[in-house]
Design a protein around this motif. Structure first.
Motif, PDB file in Angstrom:
ATOM      1  N   GLU A  20       0.922  -1.243  -0.036  1.00  0.00           N
ATOM      2  CA  GLU A  20      -0.291  -0.050  -0.066  1.00  0.00           C
ATOM      3  C   GLU A  20       1.094   1.225  -0.044  1.00  0.00           C
ATOM      4  O   GLU A  20       2.045   1.301   0.610  1.00  0.00           O
ATOM      5  N   HIS A  22       0.504   5.667  -0.057  1.00  0.00           N
ATOM      6  CA  HIS A  22      -0.440   6.896  -0.360  1.00  0.00           C
ATOM      7  C   HIS A  22      -0.095   7.680  -1.112  1.00  0.00           C
ATOM      8  O   HIS A  22       1.040   7.663  -2.079  1.00  0.00           O
ATOM      9  N   ARG A  23      -1.225   8.224  -1.919  1.00  0.00           N
ATOM     10  CA  ARG A  23      -0.963   8.666  -3.138  1.00  0.00           C
ATOM     11  C   ARG A  23      -0.563  10.138  -3.317  1.00  0.00           C
ATOM     12  O   ARG A  23       0.800  10.388  -4.050  1.00  0.00           O
ATOM     13  N   PRO A  48      -6.360   9.570  -0.974  1.00  0.00           N
ATOM     14  CA  PRO A  48      -6.777   8.085  -0.837  1.00  0.00           C
ATOM     15  C   PRO A  48      -5.457   7.133  -0.920  1.00  0.00           C
ATOM     16  O   PRO A  48      -4.327   7.681  -1.328  1.00  0.00           O
ATOM     17  N   ILE A  50      -3.436   3.890  -2.307  1.00  0.00           N
ATOM     18  CA  ILE A  50      -3.666   2.898  -3.428  1.00  0.00           C
ATOM     19  C   ILE A  50      -2.873   1.604  -2.951  1.00  0.00           C
ATOM     20  O   ILE A  50      -1.894   1.564  -2.499  1.00  0.00           O
ATOM     21  N   TYR A  51      -3.669   0.362  -3.129  1.00  0.00           N
ATOM     22  CA  TYR A  51      -3.270  -0.786  -2.860  1.00  0.00           C
ATOM     23  C   TYR A  51      -2.831  -1.666  -4.071  1.00  0.00           C
ATOM     24  O   TYR A  51      -3.396  -1.402  -5.175  1.00  0.00           O
ATOM     25  N   SER A  76     -12.259   1.333 -13.920  1.00  0.00           N
ATOM     26  CA  SER A  76     -12.091   2.047 -12.787  1.00  0.00           C
ATOM     27  C   SER A  76     -13.687   2.929 -12.705  1.00  0.00           C
ATOM     28  O   SER A  76     -13.762   3.865 -11.815  1.00  0.00           O
ATOM     29  N   VAL A  94     -13.416   0.224  -2.537  1.00  0.00           N
ATOM     30  CA  VAL A  94     -12.335   0.669  -3.608  1.00  0.00           C
ATOM     31  C   VAL A  94     -12.557   0.836  -4.888  1.00  0.00           C
ATOM     32  O   VAL A  94     -13.806   0.265  -5.133  1.00  0.00           O
ATOM     33  N   VAL A  97      -7.482   1.241 -10.128  1.00  0.00           N
ATOM     34  CA  VAL A  97      -6.885   2.638 -10.757  1.00  0.00           C
ATOM     35  C   VAL A  97      -6.886   2.652 -12.016  1.00  0.00           C
ATOM     36  O   VAL A  97      -6.728   1.656 -12.724  1.00  0.00           O
ATOM     37  N   MET A 121      -3.526  -2.388  -9.441  1.00  0.00           N
ATOM     38  CA  MET A 121      -3.811  -1.390  -8.585  1.00  0.00           C
ATOM     39  C   MET A 121      -5.294  -1.304  -8.147  1.00  0.00           C
ATOM     40  O   MET A 121      -5.859  -1.186  -9.183  1.00  0.00           O
ATOM     41  N   GLU A 123      -7.637   1.637  -5.572  1.00  0.00           N
ATOM     42  CA  GLU A 123      -7.509   2.779  -4.448  1.00  0.00           C
ATOM     43  C   GLU A 123      -8.811   2.779  -3.877  1.00  0.00           C
ATOM     44  O   GLU A 123      -9.919   2.436  -4.046  1.00  0.00           O
ATOM     45  N   GLU A 124      -8.580   3.136  -2.597  1.00  0.00           N
ATOM     46  CA  GLU A 124      -9.623   3.662  -1.721  1.00  0.00           C
ATOM     47  C   GLU A 124     -10.619   4.775  -2.193  1.00  0.00           C
ATOM     48  O   GLU A 124     -10.107   5.663  -2.865  1.00  0.00           O
TER      49      GLU A 124
END
Length: 125
Positions: A20, A22-23, A48, A50-51, A76, A94, A97, A121, A123-124
């Protein structure tokens, strides 16, 4: 509208490829002539997370479930509900991406059909 996560993403099947990040930095600042630094929040909510996910040794059923999720979420554009964070176990909404597509590599042998999924990927929201 949201799409439910398949069991493969809920059960945390393979966390070996999980990470994970952070953006973006959520602060904006600048230094004045006197040396003071002025800063403020860039966003009204936190940025958000990103995982990155990937799976190994998936069955044909799990592969189809992941493909259906991507197709039903239309890439997405739709929110995926019910995804569980593999480490904390928290349910997090989520979405994929933009531009991140799961790639499947066949690893089966004779009658055993297995798949590896390269990193993609989400994203939250």
């Amino acid at each position: 509208m949201s799409v439910a996560a398949p069991q493969i993403m809920i059960s945390g099947h393979d966390s070996a490829k999980f990470s994970e990040t952070h953006r973006a930095d959520s602060a904006v600042g600048f230094e004045t002539e006197g040396g003071w630094v002025l800063s403020r929040a860039r966003f009204t909510r936190r940025s958000p997370v990103i995982y990155t996910l990937g799976f190994t040794d998936l069955s044909n059923g799990d592969k189809r479930a992941l493909e259906n999720l991507y197709n039903n979420a239309r890439g997405s554009s739709e929110i995926i509900s019910g995804w569980l964070h593999p480490i904390s176990g928290d349910a997090t909404p989520v979405r994929f991406v933009q531009g991140s597509v799961p790639n499947y590599q066949y690893k089966g042998f004779r009658g055993i059909h297995r798949w590896n999924v390269s990193a993609f990927m989400i994203e939250e929201v």
